[in-house]
Structures are given as C-alpha cells and as structure tokens.
Design an enzyme around this catalytic site. Sequence first.
Site, PDB file in Angstrom:
ATOM      1  N   ASP A 121     -84.583  -8.299 -27.593  1.00  0.00           N
ATOM      2  CA  ASP A 121     -85.181  -9.527 -28.101  1.00  0.00           C
ATOM      3  C   ASP A 121     -85.197  -9.497 -29.624  1.00  0.00           C
ATOM      4  O   ASP A 121     -85.091  -8.441 -30.239  1.00  0.00           O
ATOM      5  CB  ASP A 121     -86.621  -9.672 -27.591  1.00  0.00           C
ATOM      6  N   CYS A 135     -22.830 -28.421 -29.670  1.00  0.00           N
ATOM      7  CA  CYS A 135     -22.496 -28.032 -28.294  1.00  0.00           C
ATOM      8  C   CYS A 135     -23.302 -28.860 -27.288  1.00  0.00           C
ATOM      9  O   CYS A 135     -24.500 -29.081 -27.472  1.00  0.00           O
ATOM     10  CB  CYS A 135     -22.796 -26.539 -28.125  1.00  0.00           C
ATOM     11  N   CYS A 173     -21.463 -20.559 -25.434  1.00  0.00           N
ATOM     12  CA  CYS A 173     -21.816 -21.058 -24.106  1.00  0.00           C
ATOM     13  C   CYS A 173     -20.671 -20.787 -23.122  1.00  0.00           C
ATOM     14  O   CYS A 173     -20.912 -20.523 -21.946  1.00  0.00           O
ATOM     15  CB  CYS A 173     -22.165 -22.544 -24.156  1.00  0.00           C
ATOM     16  N   CYS A 198     -19.759 -24.910 -26.811  1.00  0.00           N
ATOM     17  CA  CYS A 198     -19.425 -23.971 -27.889  1.00  0.00           C
ATOM     18  C   CYS A 198     -18.892 -22.671 -27.281  1.00  0.00           C
ATOM     19  O   CYS A 198     -19.143 -22.377 -26.112  1.00  0.00           O
ATOM     20  CB  CYS A 198     -20.648 -23.707 -28.767  1.00  0.00           C
ATOM     21  N   CYS A 219     -25.928 -25.929 -25.364  1.00  0.00           N
ATOM     22  CA  CYS A 219     -27.055 -25.284 -26.081  1.00  0.00           C
ATOM     23  C   CYS A 219     -27.625 -26.191 -27.162  1.00  0.00           C
ATOM     24  O   CYS A 219     -28.592 -25.813 -27.828  1.00  0.00           O
ATOM     25  CB  CYS A 219     -26.630 -23.935 -26.658  1.00  0.00           C
TER      26      CYS A 219
HETATM   27 ZN    ZN Z   1     -23.474 -23.758 -26.867  1.00  0.00          ZN
END
Ligand code: ZN
Length: 527
Positions: free
Chosen positions: A343, A108, A24, A21, A111
């Site tokens: 206690d 893509c 990227c 894509c 990614c």
């Molecule tokens: Zn991508």
Amino acid sequence: MLLIEEKYRSVAQMLFSSGSCPRCVLRFCCVGSTTPYRLPYKDLVCELRTYLAANPGAVNLGDTTDLHWNPPCKRPKLDVTDENQGDNESTNFPQCEGTNEPPVPKTCNLCLGILQHLSEAQFVKEIFQKVNSAGYEFKDFVFSVSLPAQLSVREYSAWLQAKQEMGKQGCSFDKADIVQLKEAYKWIIHPLIAKELGVQAVSKSLFEVAVVFAHPETDGDCHFLAKVCKDCFKATKNKQSVFTRMAVVKALDKIKEDDFHASFSYPPQCPGTVCEVVDIQCSHASLFVAGRYNKYSRDLPQTPWVIDGERKMESSVEELITEHLMAVFKAESFNFSSSGREDVDVRTLGKGRPFAIELVNPHRVQLTVQDMKELQQKINSSDKIKVRDLQIVTREAMAHMKEGEEEKTKCYSALIWTEKVIQKEDLQLLDNTEELKIAQKTPLRVLHRRPLASRARIIHTMRTEPVDEHHFRLYLKTQAGTYIKEFAHGDFGRTKPNIGSIMKTTADILELDVESVDVDWPPALDD
Ligand code: ZN
C-alpha cells in the site's frame, strides 16, 4: 550461368516474352541457387537473351525487346567482380552494343519491379539511411518484407500458364517449386544491406528491418476474387482493405482454375509504375530489466495513482525507477511488474521486493555490468526508494518472479495500538501463537476492485516488542497474500480471529513495513 534446367526452357521463353523480368523467370524455372539472382540486372538480361537465342526458332527475340529494352544484347558481361555487383544496376540501364538509344526500363508484370528497381544499390542506401537515422544498437538483423496482395494473383496466373506449358512436355509443375518472391528478394538484397550495415542478416534477430511495399495501380487485380470467393473477404474493424495477403492466398487456394481463367487472363499487364515503398520500419525486441526495490516513504504508491483522471500522489516507485531506464535504453514504452505490491503508506525494507520491467522497442541494448551499476546509482539518488541487483534478464526468467507467489512467506513489522492497557500476558500469548489459521473476507477497502470472497491464510509466527502502555511492535511471518492491516484491526469482524479478538480489546495498526519478500529472483549481485 543461369542454371536453368532444359525442361523449363519454354517456360522461360513464355515468361520473358510476356513482360516478366529475368529474376522472375529464374524463380518460375525453379532455380534454387542464389548466384544467378545476384548477377547485376543488366548482365542477367543479356545472359537470358543469349540463353534463349541458343535455341533457334523457339522464340523471336525481336518480340521481347520493347518489354525489356532495345535492342537485344549481343554478349553477356562476364567480368563481374564483387566490387561492382549491385552498383549501377537498373538505375543506369545499360546500353547494349551497337546502339545509341538509351534503353527504357520496363516494370515486370510479376514482381512489379521489386526484383528490378527495388533490389539495387540506390534502394539499399535508402534502407541504410533509415536504419542509421533510427539510432538502434544491434549486432545482426532480420529483414522482412510486406508485399502487395495482388502479387499472388499475378503469380497464380503465371503458374497456371507455366503448368500448361510444362504439360505439353508431359511434365507436372508444382506451385511449391517456384522460388518465392520474398526468398529471391532476400537472396539479392541481404548481402547488399549487410555490407552497408556491417552486420549479418540472420533468420532470427532481435533487430528487425521491415519494408512495406504497395502498388496502387494494380490493387484492382484482386477485386474479382471477392465475387467468386465471398466468404474469404470479410470486413474487419482494423483492416483498411479486405484484400489482405492472407485472404487472397486463401481465395486462390479455393478458386477453380476455370473461374480464375474467366476473370484474369494471362499475361498480366506490365504496369506503368514500380511498387511504392510505403514504409521502412526498424524495431528491436523488448529488453527485460529486473531488480529489487526498497520503498522508504509512506506517501509513495507503487504505480501512478490516478482517480477519475486526477493524479493523487506526486510520484511512484514505478516512475522513480523507469524514468532512468527509459532515458538510458531509449525505449518506446515499458511494462512494470513486481512480486506483489504494498500500500501507499507501507514501506518495503530488508532486501526489497523483486520487480521486472519490459522495455518495449529499446534503441540502446548493449549495456555492460558497469553501465548497469551506474544506472542503479542514478536511480538510488532518490531518497524515497533504492534498488539493488539491477540486471538485464530474459523474458523466460521473468516467470520466476511470479512462481509460487501464493506459497511464499512474507515478513512484516507493524506498530499496533490497543484500547486497553497492554499486559505482559497479552504479548506472551501472541509470542506463543504458531501456525494460526485465519479467515479473511475481502477487505472493505479493496472490495471496489476485487470480488467478495473468503479465504484462509496462515500466520506462521508472531513476535512482539513493547513500546508503551497502549503500543507495541509486532513482527509477523505470514503466508503471502495475507491482509495484515485487517488481521490487526479485524475489519469489522471480517477477519477472524484478529489481534483485537485475541487480546480481547479494540486494536488498530498505525504503521506497517514489509520486512522481506521471500522470492529468490532475480539472483543477488555482488556490489
Ligand atoms: Zn520480376
């Protein structure tokens, strides 16, 4: 503007034409400015096409059309305003000019759709709804992403190819220069989430929104690594799969490039599905509340008293305090701690015993001083306990409570019985004793949970008040950690000396109260 340096042009061509894509592509072209990533997706595709087409002969755009959509754009959209950024991105894919065909979004290969379909308005709305319905109070947020491990394998494959491409121009290409997917994702999605939530995304926040992605279709991408780097993938009890992101990254660090090439070829296939959103989790860091408590009952343990799964007492100091805190802070769980403990049959009087409670994953956190006062009043509706100085503190400040616990002094009052008739001189003897050193073997009553040991303790001062012939009240100031009951009755000679041995009789303790716990924390509050 895409801001791609000219030397990366061939890398951009290579990636775009093989199914990556545009975002990227920007990452692999080492574009470090957030602006191009934030362009609406359709505009980015157009811009990238235009950019690549400006270098005739380098790439045949016709080859890329089926990987992105059909047909290629003729113009980049320039009139982008903040208003429509992030809206109608890849959900409503653009029809480029000159066609009636609806474009088909492709996922893509690097990614797996995260920078395409999962960084758009629709997904941001989903996050917003999840955060909203979780009902937390927060003033900013940190956003974290968990990615499927195979993304690293795909990215590594693309990096090897890009390195080769750069090598042709005599350029080196460092993997560290690639913009991380997580980083690019945050650049895009942070402003969109921030706008929805109305608060800023920051790198450190008490409130975290975590998104977990998975991509079952490509899980198999990692499997060859286990054959090449066996020792990186060891089964552990808690992990569902050995292919954790850490293990995969480690294996990719070790693997020889030739071995990688032999098993995983470039380009990685474009998948048919987008990453799945496994979970959107919200959580708030722990909140700490401190104060001091008085205990007025001799039938109330400090913490729930359970023996062999059976409850011994109806309630406890811990429960009487935390039930109100849990209701107000809407926490998931809590951890109670205190400066020592008494206690079940011992009262705690005076200014009380410091305590602190960690509230885990609280939903409500913004309480005013007035809110805390009201909360304290609610707790104090009990006749068994009272709290004071109730306040929100930091995790670090809690350390003060345990500081020097052993060196501190504690004051007690006890009702003592003696077998013989008490003489005036007996009481004077006690009154005049100072800095008395005693040796205490671990008491019989706690031997089942503490190791047998002998320890020295100091009784700083004693003061007496006669009650009748066989009873007197004894006020003691002692070193913290002294076993008072044993000092009174002697514990079959395991504590020496003791009240009985000093008075030359048999003595016993009938009542004990803690009068003060000398720890200067938490700070006293005005009422
Ligand atoms: Zn991508």
